[in-house]
Write an enzyme that holds these catalytic residues in place. Structure first.
Site, PDB file in Angstrom:
ATOM      1  N   ASN A  28       2.070  29.951  -9.262  1.00 15.73           N
ATOM      2  CA  ASN A  28       3.188  29.070  -9.591  1.00 15.73           C
ATOM      3  C   ASN A  28       2.981  27.668  -9.043  1.00 15.73           C
ATOM      4  O   ASN A  28       2.431  26.809  -9.715  1.00 15.73           O
ATOM      5  CB  ASN A  28       4.492  29.662  -9.056  1.00 15.73           C
ATOM      6  CG  ASN A  28       5.646  28.686  -9.138  1.00 15.73           C
ATOM      7  OD1 ASN A  28       5.884  28.102 -10.184  1.00 15.73           O
ATOM      8  ND2 ASN A  28       6.329  28.461  -8.034  1.00 15.73           N
ATOM      9  N   GLU A  29       3.375  27.446  -7.808  1.00 16.17           N
ATOM     10  CA  GLU A  29       3.317  26.108  -7.208  1.00 16.17           C
ATOM     11  C   GLU A  29       2.354  26.149  -6.024  1.00 16.17           C
ATOM     12  O   GLU A  29       2.678  25.717  -4.928  1.00 16.17           O
ATOM     13  CB  GLU A  29       4.720  25.682  -6.771  1.00 16.17           C
ATOM     14  CG  GLU A  29       4.885  24.195  -6.570  1.00 16.17           C
ATOM     15  CD  GLU A  29       6.327  23.838  -6.258  1.00 16.17           C
ATOM     16  OE1 GLU A  29       6.895  23.000  -6.965  1.00 16.17           O
ATOM     17  OE2 GLU A  29       6.905  24.411  -5.305  1.00 16.17           O
TER      18      GLU A  29
END
Length: 653
Positions: free
Chosen positions: A377-378
């Site tokens: 994701n991040e």
């Protein structure tokens, strides 16, 4: 009504300012030389189960803790006490959460109800309010087994305790079995409660106690909340990213999102805690869990229903780096990679393949046409790069057609952003995901951000962005017109650079007004109502007016004007967007090179003279698009750009 009249006046083709001799701004649009193609999935949506966006939101189950799997097993459930002759509250039974001989191993807890006297009762109030609508039907169901009590009576009551609907389950035996009945509500109530009364004495076991609206999107038995899906559908998004967001990572790997536990039998989908339950001290939500009634199958269905391409994001062996930053060893990645490979088979495989067969059994024999996957994701840093390489090698070897999305980290500049991009230029993922939770001024100052990006490098996915009127994660952030018009200005830069930026999505998408953790958000809702914010309408206007090919557009102005233009080859129209981010209305001439004839023009305007203007439940369209028409004469369109406005002109070619 007065506001509407004022807006119509502002949209007239002539304005007192022009009569006073104010020189029009000239916007030159070279319709004769369209440029690069714009991605068909340019403007999409980002969904994450934050702000009670799934359970208590898009997933319309009304019973909280229906399978008794919360860390407090009786969370959401309460006894109905009886007042004795001497005025003391007494109980006619007992609630006991057990795990022996359970319905299934995934969710081992169930409720044993012991009754000392017929009519013992208990109740559930739902997710910050159990909203029911007059005339609507609700499917009351439960798995039940018993050797004693013979029936369960269910009643819906309003805030004053008046009964507004009822139903009964009966015919039980000593084996787990699902029973259901329909309850029709005879009144609208935002904070109803479901009361259950056991007829007979002895003990009875319950699991998966559910009250579910019949009128869901497409009337599916395990369907989604109709008004919220309608708002998404009306955006015509090019893609939907799911299930997040930090929810993908989990605070620890043990609580990461595992798609395989979210498909198949609803009762066997393993309930886990939601990672947003206590992330913020100022908005604790100890009752925030994930039932996964809204799972990957339902996400794929939703994408298909609203005409969006699915973009699942998968854990790459890393927990949230803002929390534990727990990381799986490289030699432990096989499980994570196999999950990714199996997901592609679940989405696209033939109905006789192992995971394609499950999809078919769930009701969708045809493939879902998955084209892309996010790896992590991040994430950022060397650990992420190592794990991405392993994933990319395995996924591209078996499914070379699947495009991969990689992360540039949590910030739009500095470190680790620069280092991650330097690596991605070498590793060449298909997309690099950039995030911007910044002040409105940043969005205005960065409209030219992508003008000089490398055209031969990976494409950009503006995966999470929203203007923060206070500070990131601040409870004081507002969904006002100041934030929304700054995002609109930034989006003209995304569209002008559609050969580099190929996907973009505002975040977060949904927020329960009574149970949020993060602001701002595109759509707000409570137990019965919902509305789109000015930010939602900016996204909707852009997504509904996305062209297929970039058209050069330049403006002669001292500032405060932001433009983009695109050719829509599907409708044979030229689409010009012009944003006036000043306090004065401004006359403008849109000069169309390559278009000499006259024609009627469709105009959409999103405007408010008040930068602090917001929408609300009582005024859901205080800031909303208005439609009008104009005329182009011999290739020139003379218009007025109202103060603080987003204007879209669709000109027949």
């Amino acid at each position: 009504m007065r506001h509407q009249m004022l807006l119509v006046l502002l949209l007239l083709p002539f304005d007192p300012l022009a009569a006073l001799g104010q020189e029009p701004i000239v916007i030159n649009v070279d319709a004769a030389h369209p440029g690069a193609a714009i991605s068909p999935q340019m403007f999409g949506i980002f969904f994450e189960d934050i702000n009670f966006g799934a359970d208590g939101g898009l997933y319309p189950e009304l019973v909280k803790n229906r399978s008794f799997e919360f860390s407090e097993p009786l969370a959401g459930w309460h006894e109905i006490m009886v007042v004795s002759a001497n005025g003391i509250d007494v109980s006619k039974g007992e609630l006991d959460v057990r795990t022996d001989d359970s319905l299934n191993a995934s969710n081992p807890h169930y409720l044993r109800v012991r009754t000392y006297d017929s009519g013992y009762g208990f109740y559930n109030t739902g997710f910050r309010g159990m909203g029911v609508t007059a005339g609507a039907e609700y499917r009351f169901s439960a798995y039940v087994r018993t050797n004693g009590p013979v029936a369960i009576r269910a009643t819906l009551t309003n805030g004053a305790g008046r009964e507004i609907g009822s139903g009964k389950l009966e015919g039980f035996n000593s084996k787990w079995q699902r029973y259901e009945t329909l309850i029709r509500a005879d009144a609208t109530e935002p904070r109803a409660r479901l009361n259950l009364f056991v007829d007979g004495t002895g003990s009875i076991d319950l699991d998966m106690v559910s009250l579910f609206p019949v009128d869901t999107w497409n009337r599916r038995p395990n369907g989604l909340r109709k008004d919220l899906v309608q708002l998404l559908h009306d955006m015509h998004p090019g893609f939907i990213r799911f299930p997040g967001g930090c929810i993908v990572e989990g605070r620890r790997l043990m609580t990461r999102y595992r798609w395989k536990t979210t498909v198949g039998d609803i009762a066997a989908r393993k309930t886990i805690v939601n990672r947003w339950n206590d992330e913020f001290d100022y908005r604790p939500a100890p009752d925030y869990f994930q039932s996964f009634g809204l799972g990957f199958y339902e996400y794929f269905q939703l994408a298909e229903d609203i005409g969006a391409r699915p973009l699942p994001i998968l854990n790459c062996g890393m927990a949230c780096q803002f929390n534990s930053s727990e990381t799986a060893k490289l030699d432990e990645l096989n499980e994570y990679i196999q999950d990714a490979l199996d997901l592609i088979e679940f989405a696209n495989g033939p109905a006789d393949s192992p995971w394609g067969k499950l999809r078919a059994q769930m009701g969708h024999p045809a493939p879902f046409h998955l084209e892309m996957i996010g790896v992590g994701n991040e994430q950022w840093g060397p650990r992420y790069l190592e794990r991405y390489k392993v994933f990319a090698d395995a996924l591209k070897a078996k499914y070379p057609e699947i495009k991969l999305v990689a992360s540039a980290g949590p910030a739009p500049a500095g470190e680790p952003f620069e280092t991650m991009w330097a690596n991605w230029r070498q590793l060449k993922p298909d997309f690099v995901d950039e995030h911007y939770y910044m002040a409105p001024e940043w969005f205005l100052q960065n409209t030219a951000r992508y003008d000089h990006y490398d055209r031969s490098g990976p494409k950009v996915f503006a995966g999470e962005y929203a203007a923060q009127t206070d500070n990131t994660t601040s409870a004081r952030n507002r969904n006002n017109w100041r934030s929304a018009i700054s995002e609109a200005a930034f989006m003209t830069g995304l569209e002008r650079n559609g050969d580099v930026v190929q996907m973009a999505s505002y975040a977060p998408l949904l927020a329960n007004a009574d149970a949020w953790q993060w602001t701002p958000d595109a759509i707000w809702f409570d137990s019965l109502r919902s509305y789109g914010t000015p930010n939602y309408y900016v996204q909707k206007v852009f997504a509904n007016n996305a062209g297929t090919r970039i058209v050069p557009a330049t403006a002669q102005t001292e500032g405060g004007l932001y433009t983009s233009a695109a050719l829509d080859e599907r409708t044979h129209e030229l689409i010009v967007k012009a944003i006036n981010d000043t306090a004065a209305a401004r006359p403008a001439e849109i000069r169309l090179k390559g278009l000499d004839r006259s024609a009627d023009v469709k105009v959409t305007t999103l405007q408010s003279a008040d930068l602090n203007a917001e929408n609300s439940f009582d005024h859901p369209t205080a800031v909303a698009p208005a439609s009008s028409t104009a005329e182009v004469h011999s290739g020139t369109l003379s218009v007025q750009l109202p103060s603080y406005s987003l204007n879209v002109y669709r000109i027949p070619m």
